[in-house]
Design a protein around this motif. Structure first.
Motif, mmCIF file in Angstrom:
data_model
loop_
_atom_site.group_PDB
_atom_site.id
_atom_site.type_symbol
_atom_site.label_atom_id
_atom_site.label_comp_id
_atom_site.label_asym_id
_atom_site.label_seq_id
_atom_site.Cartn_x
_atom_site.Cartn_y
_atom_site.Cartn_z
ATOM 1 N N MET A 63 0.849 -1.169 0.000
ATOM 2 C CA MET A 63 0.000 0.000 0.000
ATOM 3 C C MET A 63 0.900 1.239 0.000
ATOM 4 O O MET A 63 1.849 1.325 0.766
ATOM 5 C CB MET A 63 -0.881 -0.048 1.254
ATOM 6 N N ASP A 64 0.579 2.177 -0.867
ATOM 7 C CA ASP A 64 1.382 3.388 -0.935
ATOM 8 C C ASP A 64 1.157 4.255 0.302
ATOM 9 O O ASP A 64 0.183 4.092 1.038
ATOM 10 C CB ASP A 64 1.070 4.166 -2.215
ATOM 11 N N ASP A 65 2.071 5.183 0.550
ATOM 12 C CA ASP A 65 2.041 5.987 1.761
ATOM 13 C C ASP A 65 0.792 6.860 1.852
ATOM 14 O O ASP A 65 0.197 6.990 2.923
ATOM 15 C CB ASP A 65 3.308 6.846 1.855
ATOM 16 N N LEU A 66 0.380 7.471 0.737
ATOM 17 C CA LEU A 66 -0.804 8.325 0.755
ATOM 18 C C LEU A 66 -2.046 7.527 1.158
ATOM 19 O O LEU A 66 -2.818 7.952 2.027
ATOM 20 C CB LEU A 66 -1.021 8.990 -0.606
ATOM 21 N N THR A 67 -2.227 6.364 0.542
ATOM 22 C CA THR A 67 -3.370 5.515 0.874
ATOM 23 C C THR A 67 -3.303 5.087 2.337
ATOM 24 O O THR A 67 -4.316 5.113 3.044
ATOM 25 C CB THR A 67 -3.405 4.278 -0.043
ATOM 26 N N HIS A 68 -2.134 4.725 2.792
ATOM 27 C CA HIS A 68 -1.943 4.314 4.182
ATOM 28 C C HIS A 68 -2.326 5.441 5.144
ATOM 29 O O HIS A 68 -3.040 5.215 6.131
ATOM 30 C CB HIS A 68 -0.489 3.881 4.395
ATOM 31 N N GLN A 69 -1.869 6.661 4.869
ATOM 32 C CA GLN A 69 -2.187 7.801 5.730
ATOM 33 C C GLN A 69 -3.684 8.119 5.721
ATOM 34 O O GLN A 69 -4.269 8.437 6.766
ATOM 35 C CB GLN A 69 -1.372 9.035 5.316
ATOM 36 N N ALA A 118 -6.249 7.929 8.903
ATOM 37 C CA ALA A 118 -7.092 9.073 9.263
ATOM 38 C C ALA A 118 -8.562 8.669 9.333
ATOM 39 O O ALA A 118 -9.283 9.054 10.263
ATOM 40 C CB ALA A 118 -6.891 10.211 8.269
ATOM 41 N N TRP A 119 -9.032 7.882 8.350
ATOM 42 C CA TRP A 119 -10.423 7.423 8.362
ATOM 43 C C TRP A 119 -10.693 6.549 9.583
ATOM 44 O O TRP A 119 -11.700 6.708 10.262
ATOM 45 C CB TRP A 119 -10.778 6.673 7.088
ATOM 46 N N LEU A 120 -9.787 5.619 9.869
ATOM 47 C CA LEU A 120 -9.985 4.734 11.019
ATOM 48 C C LEU A 120 -10.007 5.515 12.330
ATOM 49 O O LEU A 120 -10.791 5.199 13.240
ATOM 50 C CB LEU A 120 -8.910 3.646 11.055
ATOM 51 N N ASP A 121 -9.193 6.548 12.433
ATOM 52 C CA ASP A 121 -9.204 7.396 13.623
ATOM 53 C C ASP A 121 -10.549 8.127 13.744
ATOM 54 O O ASP A 121 -11.161 8.157 14.817
ATOM 55 C CB ASP A 121 -8.047 8.392 13.564
ATOM 56 N N TYR A 122 -11.022 8.697 12.638
ATOM 57 C CA TYR A 122 -12.326 9.370 12.631
ATOM 58 C C TYR A 122 -13.440 8.387 12.978
ATOM 59 O O TYR A 122 -14.302 8.678 13.808
ATOM 60 C CB TYR A 122 -12.573 9.998 11.257
ATOM 61 N N ARG A 123 -13.420 7.228 12.359
ATOM 62 C CA ARG A 123 -14.439 6.190 12.601
ATOM 63 C C ARG A 123 -14.459 5.794 14.068
ATOM 64 O O ARG A 123 -15.513 5.660 14.677
ATOM 65 C CB ARG A 123 -14.132 4.980 11.713
#
Length: 116
Positions: free
Chosen positions: A1-7, A11-16
């Motif tokens: 997984m590329d870095d942008l997708t990983h970040q 971020a989504w998982l933190d928001y979720r």
């Protein structure tokens, strides 16, 4: 997984986690309604949230599988294991990657159109 997708995923998982801290829904994508149950979001919701973008989840999935084949070699067994693909689908992606890898690189520059 590329870095942008990983970040973006982190971020989504933190928001979720902050927004729906007590949900039992195991799906990556959830919304206000599905956070109260265990089912996935609807196809309509996904399309609405993507605001008509060309990057549908299906296209992203196919692109990710092809990228894996290009990076790790066109090995159908690897693709089947990583993505849980059936035999025919894994062979299809491996053949597509092989065709891309065997194609000669473009050496002629693409002409740039001048604006008036």
């Amino acid at each position: 997984m590329d870095d942008l997708t990983h970040q973006m995923l982190l971020a989504w998982l933190d928001y979720r986690r902050r927004r729906w801290s007590n949900t039992a829904n195991p799906h990556l994508l959830i919304n206000q309604m599905t956070a109260l149950e265990t089912g996935p979001v609807s196809g309509w919701w996904i399309k609405h949230e993507l605001h008509g973008q060309d990057a549908t989840l299906e296209r992203l999935r196919v692109d990710r599988q092809l990228e894996e084949a290009l990076i790790h070699g066109p090995d159908p067994l690897h693709l089947a294991e990583v993505f849980g693909l059936d035999e025919k689908t894994a062979i299809h992606y491996a053949n597509s990657a092989r065709a891309l890898l065997e194609r000669p690189l473009e050496t002629t520059p693409v002409p740039v159109l001048q604006r008036d």
